[in-house]
Design a protein around this motif. Sequence first.
Motif, PDB file in Angstrom:
ATOM      1  N   GLN A   1     -10.617   2.769  -0.402  1.00 49.69           N
ATOM      2  CA  GLN A   1      -9.828   3.042   0.794  1.00 49.69           C
ATOM      3  C   GLN A   1      -9.735   4.544   1.001  1.00 49.69           C
ATOM      4  O   GLN A   1      -9.601   5.306   0.045  1.00 49.69           O
ATOM      5  CB  GLN A   1      -8.420   2.443   0.641  1.00 49.69           C
ATOM      6  CG  GLN A   1      -7.457   2.777   1.740  1.00 49.69           C
ATOM      7  CD  GLN A   1      -7.939   2.306   3.116  1.00 49.69           C
ATOM      8  OE1 GLN A   1      -8.707   1.361   3.221  1.00 49.69           O
ATOM      9  NE2 GLN A   1      -7.509   2.976   4.161  1.00 49.69           N
ATOM     10  N   VAL A   2      -9.780   4.950   2.254  1.00 45.98           N
ATOM     11  CA  VAL A   2      -9.566   6.343   2.625  1.00 45.98           C
ATOM     12  C   VAL A   2      -8.162   6.435   3.197  1.00 45.98           C
ATOM     13  O   VAL A   2      -7.787   5.660   4.068  1.00 45.98           O
ATOM     14  CB  VAL A   2     -10.608   6.811   3.677  1.00 45.98           C
ATOM     15  CG1 VAL A   2     -10.315   8.237   4.135  1.00 45.98           C
ATOM     16  CG2 VAL A   2     -12.018   6.681   3.128  1.00 45.98           C
ATOM     17  N   THR A   3      -7.391   7.405   2.705  1.00 48.09           N
ATOM     18  CA  THR A   3      -6.013   7.560   3.148  1.00 48.09           C
ATOM     19  C   THR A   3      -5.959   7.813   4.643  1.00 48.09           C
ATOM     20  O   THR A   3      -6.757   8.575   5.205  1.00 48.09           O
ATOM     21  CB  THR A   3      -5.380   8.780   2.417  1.00 48.09           C
ATOM     22  OG1 THR A   3      -5.464   8.566   1.012  1.00 48.09           O
ATOM     23  CG2 THR A   3      -3.926   8.958   2.812  1.00 48.09           C
ATOM     24  N   GLY A   4      -5.007   7.101   5.307  1.00 46.56           N
ATOM     25  CA  GLY A   4      -4.805   7.260   6.736  1.00 46.56           C
ATOM     26  C   GLY A   4      -5.641   6.340   7.588  1.00 46.56           C
ATOM     27  O   GLY A   4      -5.505   6.325   8.800  1.00 46.56           O
ATOM     28  N   ARG A   5      -6.516   5.540   7.014  1.00 45.96           N
ATOM     29  CA  ARG A   5      -7.333   4.597   7.771  1.00 45.96           C
ATOM     30  C   ARG A   5      -6.938   3.174   7.395  1.00 45.96           C
ATOM     31  O   ARG A   5      -6.459   2.909   6.302  1.00 45.96           O
ATOM     32  CB  ARG A   5      -8.819   4.809   7.476  1.00 45.96           C
ATOM     33  CG  ARG A   5      -9.316   6.141   7.961  1.00 45.96           C
ATOM     34  CD  ARG A   5     -10.808   6.166   7.925  1.00 45.96           C
ATOM     35  NE  ARG A   5     -11.293   7.487   8.331  1.00 45.96           N
ATOM     36  CZ  ARG A   5     -12.506   7.895   8.175  1.00 45.96           C
ATOM     37  NH1 ARG A   5     -13.406   7.109   7.594  1.00 45.96           N
ATOM     38  NH2 ARG A   5     -12.885   9.078   8.576  1.00 45.96           N
ATOM     39  N   ASP A   6      -7.179   2.245   8.309  1.00 45.86           N
ATOM     40  CA  ASP A   6      -6.872   0.834   8.054  1.00 45.86           C
ATOM     41  C   ASP A   6      -7.761   0.288   6.950  1.00 45.86           C
ATOM     42  O   ASP A   6      -8.933   0.667   6.841  1.00 45.86           O
ATOM     43  CB  ASP A   6      -7.084  -0.022   9.317  1.00 45.86           C
ATOM     44  CG  ASP A   6      -6.048   0.275  10.388  1.00 45.86           C
ATOM     45  OD1 ASP A   6      -4.969   0.773  10.041  1.00 45.86           O
ATOM     46  OD2 ASP A   6      -6.325  -0.034  11.566  1.00 45.86           O
ATOM     47  N   LEU A   7      -7.187  -0.568   6.155  1.00 42.29           N
ATOM     48  CA  LEU A   7      -7.936  -1.242   5.082  1.00 42.29           C
ATOM     49  C   LEU A   7      -8.608  -2.474   5.665  1.00 42.29           C
ATOM     50  O   LEU A   7      -7.974  -3.317   6.259  1.00 42.29           O
ATOM     51  CB  LEU A   7      -6.973  -1.657   3.946  1.00 42.29           C
ATOM     52  CG  LEU A   7      -7.576  -2.456   2.811  1.00 42.29           C
ATOM     53  CD1 LEU A   7      -8.645  -1.632   2.077  1.00 42.29           C
ATOM     54  CD2 LEU A   7      -6.501  -2.905   1.860  1.00 42.29           C
ATOM     55  N   ILE A   8      -9.919  -2.545   5.522  1.00 42.52           N
ATOM     56  CA  ILE A   8     -10.666  -3.698   6.026  1.00 42.52           C
ATOM     57  C   ILE A   8     -11.245  -4.425   4.816  1.00 42.52           C
ATOM     58  O   ILE A   8     -11.961  -3.829   4.017  1.00 42.52           O
ATOM     59  CB  ILE A   8     -11.777  -3.266   6.979  1.00 42.52           C
ATOM     60  CG1 ILE A   8     -11.179  -2.530   8.194  1.00 42.52           C
ATOM     61  CG2 ILE A   8     -12.609  -4.478   7.432  1.00 42.52           C
ATOM     62  CD1 ILE A   8     -12.172  -1.906   9.103  1.00 42.52           C
TER      63      ILE A   8
END
Length: 131
Positions: free
Chosen positions: A123-130
């Motif tokens: 996961q990248v911080t600040g982006r939605d988790l897909i």
Amino acid sequence: LEHQFIVEARDEYGEQGAVGNLLLEGGAAVSAHGLNQDDEIEVIVDDNLNGTYTASYTPEKSGTYLLSVLLTGSSMLHDLGNFAFGKRLALSHIKGSPFLLKVVPGATDPGQSELVFSGILEQVTGRDLII
């Protein structure tokens, strides 16, 4: 969520306050339990010592259960003049028992919810988790 119900012990004539009725003096006992093919519900029964019994239970899983409520007695004394004898009461379902009990799932609680995932999660911080 805890649920409660009350059982009123009555004599053979449907009377709760009959004179000499030892059910009113804690001489009887009520037991209850809920069962289905996968689970059991524990029911705690308290004798109110007045002919009533308070039963409480907390189901942990949804499903359809049979709730059995049984009445039994210790030695019940019957007075015949100067002679008294004991009679053992059998364990018997109360009127209407067993009862059909349907337990439905409660509302979703985010504080109790968990992410269950068996793969690798990036996961990248600040982006939605897909997933």
